[in-house]
Design a protein around this motif. Structure first.
Motif, PDB file in Angstrom:
ATOM      1  N   LEU A 100       0.824  -1.202   0.000  1.00 42.75           N
ATOM      2  CA  LEU A 100       0.000   0.000   0.000  1.00 42.75           C
ATOM      3  C   LEU A 100       0.865   1.262   0.000  1.00 42.75           C
ATOM      4  O   LEU A 100       0.540   2.250  -0.674  1.00 42.75           O
ATOM      5  N   ALA A 101       1.962   1.236   0.753  1.00 44.50           N
ATOM      6  CA  ALA A 101       2.858   2.393   0.775  1.00 44.50           C
ATOM      7  C   ALA A 101       3.473   2.637  -0.601  1.00 44.50           C
ATOM      8  O   ALA A 101       3.562   3.784  -1.072  1.00 44.50           O
ATOM      9  N   LEU A 102       3.889   1.564  -1.275  1.00 46.29           N
ATOM     10  CA  LEU A 102       4.459   1.707  -2.612  1.00 46.29           C
ATOM     11  C   LEU A 102       3.407   2.185  -3.613  1.00 46.29           C
ATOM     12  O   LEU A 102       3.716   2.950  -4.529  1.00 46.29           O
ATOM     13  N   ARG A 103       2.177   1.745  -3.436  1.00 40.99           N
ATOM     14  CA  ARG A 103       1.105   2.217  -4.314  1.00 40.99           C
ATOM     15  C   ARG A 103       0.903   3.724  -4.157  1.00 40.99           C
ATOM     16  O   ARG A 103       0.697   4.443  -5.145  1.00 40.99           O
ATOM     17  N   ALA A 104       0.958   4.200  -2.924  1.00 45.39           N
ATOM     18  CA  ALA A 104       0.793   5.637  -2.700  1.00 45.39           C
ATOM     19  C   ALA A 104       1.913   6.424  -3.374  1.00 45.39           C
ATOM     20  O   ALA A 104       1.672   7.462  -4.003  1.00 45.39           O
ATOM     21  N   LEU A 105       3.154   5.943  -3.263  1.00 43.39           N
ATOM     22  CA  LEU A 105       4.283   6.622  -3.896  1.00 43.39           C
ATOM     23  C   LEU A 105       4.150   6.599  -5.422  1.00 43.39           C
ATOM     24  O   LEU A 105       4.382   7.616  -6.099  1.00 43.39           O
ATOM     25  N   ALA A 106       3.799   5.441  -5.969  1.00 43.73           N
ATOM     26  CA  ALA A 106       3.642   5.334  -7.423  1.00 43.73           C
ATOM     27  C   ALA A 106       2.524   6.241  -7.918  1.00 43.73           C
ATOM     28  O   ALA A 106       2.656   6.902  -8.965  1.00 43.73           O
ATOM     29  N   LEU A 107       1.429   6.292  -7.178  1.00 48.53           N
ATOM     30  CA  LEU A 107       0.309   7.148  -7.570  1.00 48.53           C
ATOM     31  C   LEU A 107       0.718   8.620  -7.548  1.00 48.53           C
ATOM     32  O   LEU A 107       0.338   9.400  -8.434  1.00 48.53           O
ATOM     33  N   ALA A 108       1.510   9.027  -6.555  1.00 48.20           N
ATOM     34  CA  ALA A 108       1.962  10.415  -6.465  1.00 48.20           C
ATOM     35  C   ALA A 108       2.807  10.789  -7.681  1.00 48.20           C
ATOM     36  O   ALA A 108       2.626  11.861  -8.280  1.00 48.20           O
ATOM     37  N   VAL A 109       3.745   9.906  -8.067  1.00 46.76           N
ATOM     38  CA  VAL A 109       4.604  10.185  -9.221  1.00 46.76           C
ATOM     39  C   VAL A 109       3.784  10.221 -10.504  1.00 46.76           C
ATOM     40  O   VAL A 109       3.966  11.109 -11.348  1.00 46.76           O
ATOM     41  N   LEU A 110       2.861   9.277 -10.670  1.00 49.55           N
ATOM     42  CA  LEU A 110       2.017   9.261 -11.868  1.00 49.55           C
ATOM     43  C   LEU A 110       1.108  10.484 -11.928  1.00 49.55           C
ATOM     44  O   LEU A 110       0.852  11.029 -13.006  1.00 49.55           O
ATOM     45  N   TRP A 111       0.632  10.918 -10.782  1.00 51.11           N
ATOM     46  CA  TRP A 111      -0.245  12.092 -10.736  1.00 51.11           C
ATOM     47  C   TRP A 111       0.506  13.332 -11.207  1.00 51.11           C
ATOM     48  O   TRP A 111      -0.015  14.132 -11.994  1.00 51.11           O
ATOM     49  N   VAL A 112       1.733  13.486 -10.717  1.00 50.35           N
ATOM     50  CA  VAL A 112       2.548  14.628 -11.135  1.00 50.35           C
ATOM     51  C   VAL A 112       2.886  14.516 -12.622  1.00 50.35           C
ATOM     52  O   VAL A 112       2.834  15.508 -13.365  1.00 50.35           O
ATOM     53  N   TRP A 113       3.218  13.301 -13.065  1.00 50.55           N
ATOM     54  CA  TRP A 113       3.548  13.118 -14.485  1.00 50.55           C
ATOM     55  C   TRP A 113       2.398  13.552 -15.388  1.00 50.55           C
ATOM     56  O   TRP A 113       2.600  14.318 -16.344  1.00 50.55           O
ATOM     57  N   GLN A 114       1.190  13.071 -15.113  1.00 55.00           N
ATOM     58  CA  GLN A 114       0.075  13.415 -16.005  1.00 55.00           C
ATOM     59  C   GLN A 114      -0.273  14.896 -15.912  1.00 55.00           C
ATOM     60  O   GLN A 114      -0.723  15.496 -16.885  1.00 55.00           O
ATOM     61  N   SER A 115      -0.039  15.529 -14.766  1.00 53.26           N
ATOM     62  CA  SER A 115      -0.302  16.960 -14.640  1.00 53.26           C
ATOM     63  C   SER A 115       0.705  17.776 -15.451  1.00 53.26           C
ATOM     64  O   SER A 115       0.329  18.695 -16.188  1.00 53.26           O
ATOM     65  N   LEU A 116       1.994  17.439 -15.321  1.00 54.95           N
ATOM     66  CA  LEU A 116       3.024  18.149 -16.086  1.00 54.95           C
ATOM     67  C   LEU A 116       2.866  17.893 -17.588  1.00 54.95           C
ATOM     68  O   LEU A 116       3.076  18.797 -18.408  1.00 54.95           O
ATOM     69  N   ASP A 117       2.483  16.674 -17.928  1.00 49.75           N
ATOM     70  CA  ASP A 117       2.275  16.356 -19.334  1.00 49.75           C
ATOM     71  C   ASP A 117       1.107  17.172 -19.902  1.00 49.75           C
ATOM     72  O   ASP A 117       1.164  17.646 -21.038  1.00 49.75           O
ATOM     73  N   GLY A 118       0.051  17.336 -19.101  1.00 51.21           N
ATOM     74  CA  GLY A 118      -1.071  18.154 -19.557  1.00 51.21           C
ATOM     75  C   GLY A 118      -0.674  19.602 -19.766  1.00 51.21           C
ATOM     76  O   GLY A 118      -1.124  20.251 -20.725  1.00 51.21           O
ATOM     77  N   ILE A 119       0.172  20.126 -18.879  1.00 49.09           N
ATOM     78  CA  ILE A 119       0.665  21.504 -19.053  1.00 49.09           C
ATOM     79  C   ILE A 119       1.526  21.602 -20.306  1.00 49.09           C
ATOM     80  O   ILE A 119       1.405  22.537 -21.105  1.00 49.09           O
ATOM     81  N   HIS A 120       2.399  20.609 -20.493  1.00 51.16           N
ATOM     82  CA  HIS A 120       3.353  20.639 -21.605  1.00 51.16           C
ATOM     83  C   HIS A 120       2.645  20.554 -22.947  1.00 51.16           C
ATOM     84  O   HIS A 120       3.078  21.166 -23.943  1.00 51.16           O
ATOM     85  N   ARG A 121       1.554  19.818 -23.009  1.00 51.03           N
ATOM     86  CA  ARG A 121       0.854  19.617 -24.275  1.00 51.03           C
ATOM     87  C   ARG A 121       0.096  20.855 -24.741  1.00 51.03           C
ATOM     88  O   ARG A 121      -0.445  20.855 -25.851  1.00 51.03           O
ATOM     89  N   THR A 122       0.028  21.895 -23.916  1.00 51.76           N
ATOM     90  CA  THR A 122      -0.621  23.129 -24.356  1.00 51.76           C
ATOM     91  C   THR A 122       0.245  23.901 -25.341  1.00 51.76           C
ATOM     92  O   THR A 122      -0.263  24.806 -26.025  1.00 51.76           O
TER      93      THR A 122
END
Length: 341
Positions: A100-122
Motif C-alpha cells: 500500500l505504501a508503494l502504491r501511494a508513492l507510485a500514484l503520487a509520481v504518476l499524478w505529477v507526471w500526467q499533470s506536467l504532461d497536460g501543461i506541456h501539451r498546451t
C-alpha cells in the motif's frame, strides 16, 4: 475481486513498461530542433507512449481502489479472527502494508507526471519532453514493486491461520497514560497541531488563489503549501485515529483506522482517505508544476490554470476532511455538552 486486482496490476505493469521503452528512447535521442524522419517517428512514439501510460495509470488506480475494497470488505470474513483491515494486513505478514505504501508513492509520481504532461501539451511544439519522460520512468519501478508486493500479500493469506486483529490495537497499551499519548506526546498536542496546521494549509491555498487572481506569482504559496501539507499529515492522521475516530466508533481508545471503512461506521474512511490523498497529491503537483514553469516561460499560462485547480482541490478536500473528522465531535459536544473522555 482478487483476480481482478491481479489482472489490473498485470495490465498496468505491461502498459507502463511499453510506455517506458518509448520514453527511454526520448531521453536518448530527442532533438526538438531536428526535422528528420527519426525525430518525427520519435514524436509519434511519444504520443503513443503518453496514451498507453494514461491507460496504465487508469488500470493502477482501479486495482488500488479494488484492493482497498477487498481489504476492508471482502477479506475480513475470510480470515479467522479478522474484524477489519487490521487483521487482513496482519495476515499478509507485512507485505500488504508495504504494498500500500508503494502504491501511494507510485500514484503520487504518476499524478505529477500526467499533470506536467497536460501543461506541456498546451504548447504547439514540445520543448522539454525529457522532463516528462523522467517522471514517467520514475513511476515504473514503484508500480512494479507495488504489484509484486500485492501479489506476495495475497499469496500470504491463509484462511486457516487466525489473527489477533483488535487485540493488536488494545494490547499496545499497558497504562492509561500510554493510551492517551502517541509517540510520547499527548492527544491534546496532536489535536491542536492538527487543527492549527490544517487551518494553515487552507489559508495558504486561499493565499495562492488570491495571488493568481491578482496576476502574481504563486511560487511562494506552492512551496509553503507543500511543506505545510507534509507537516500537517502526521498530525491529522494521528489526531483522527487516536481522538476523533472515537466519535464514529462510540468507543474510546480504539485506535484502528481500518474500522472507519466498515459499513457500520458509514464507510467514512473512504472519503477521509480520498480527501487526505487529494490534498497530498495536489500540493505535490502545485510545487512540481511551479518549478517546471520557471524553466519555461511559455508554460506560465497553462501552469497558472493548473495551480488554480490544485488550490481549489486542496481547499475542497480540506473542507471534506474537517467535516467528516471534526464534525461528529462538534455535534457530540453540542448534543451532550461534554467531550468524550
Amino acid at each position: 475481486m482478487l483476480l481482478a486486482i491481479l489482472a489490473l496490476d498485470t495490465l498496468a505493469v505491461a502498459f507502463s513498461l511499453y510506455a517506458a521503452l518509448s520514453y527511454l528512447r526520448v531521453l536518448l535521442r530527442w532533438d526538438p530542433a531536428s526535422i528528420s524522419m527519426k525525430q518525427i517517428r520519435l514524436e509519434a512514439d511519444c504520443d503513443a507512449a503518453r496514451l498507453v501510460a494514461r491507460y496504465a495509470m487508469g488500470f493502477f488506480v482501479a486495482s488500488s481502489l479494488l484492493l482497498v475494497l477487498a481489504i476492508t470488505l471482502l477479506l475480513p470474513p475470510l480470515i479467522p479472527g479478522a474484524m477489519c483491515g487490521t487483521g487482513v494486513l496482519q495476515a499478509t505478514g507485512g507485505f500488504g502494508t508495504r504494498g500500500l505504501a508503494l502504491r501511494a508513492l507510485a500514484l503520487a509520481v504518476l499524478w505529477v507526471w500526467q499533470s506536467l504532461d497536460g501543461i506541456h501539451r498546451t504548447l504547439p511544439r514540445r520543448i522539454d519532453e525529457g522532463a516528462i519522460a523522467r517522471w514517467n520512468l520514475l513511476s515504473v519501478p514503484l508500480l512494479l514493486l507495488a504489484a509484486l508486493y500485492t501479489l506476495r500479500a495475497l499469496l500470504q493469506l491463509d484462511p486457516y491461520q487466525p489473527v489477533d486483529c483488535c487485540q493488536v490495537v488494545y494490547d499496545t497499551f499497558t497504562t492509561k497514560s500510554e493510551a492517551t499519548h502517541s509517540a510520547g506526546l499527548s492527544d491534546a498536542f496532536w489535536l491542536v497541531g492538527s487543527g492549527g496546521l490544517g487551518l494553515a494549509v487552507a489559508a495558504i491555498a486561499l493565499a495562492g488563489l488570491s495571488a493568481l487572481r491578482r496576476g502574481r506569482s504563486a511560487f511562494a504559496a506552492s512551496t509553503a503549501l507543500f511543506v505545510a501539507t507534509l507537516v500537517w499529515l502526521p498530525f491529522a492522521g494521528t489526531a483522527l485515529v487516536t481522538v476523533l475516530s472515537a466519535y464514529h466508533y462510540q468507543v474510546l481508545q480504539h485506535h484502528c483506522p481500518w474500522c472507519l471503512f466498515l459499513p457500520v461506521h458509514g464507510a467514512v474512511g473512504y472519503p477521509l482517505l480520498a480527501s487526505l490523498l487529494l490534498i497530498t497529491l495536489e500540493s505535490f503537483t502545485a510545487l512540481s508544476a511551479t518549478f517546471f514553469s520557471r524553466k519555461h516561460s511559455g508554460l506560465l499560462d497553462a501552469t497558472r490554470h493548473r495551480l488554480h485547480r490544485a488550490f481549489l482541490w486542496v481547499l475542497g478536500s480540506w473542507l471534506v476532511f474537517v467535516a467528516l473528522s471534526w464534525g461528529p465531535a462538534l455535534l457530540w459536544r453540542l448534543r451532550y455538552g461534554v467531550w468524550m473522555g
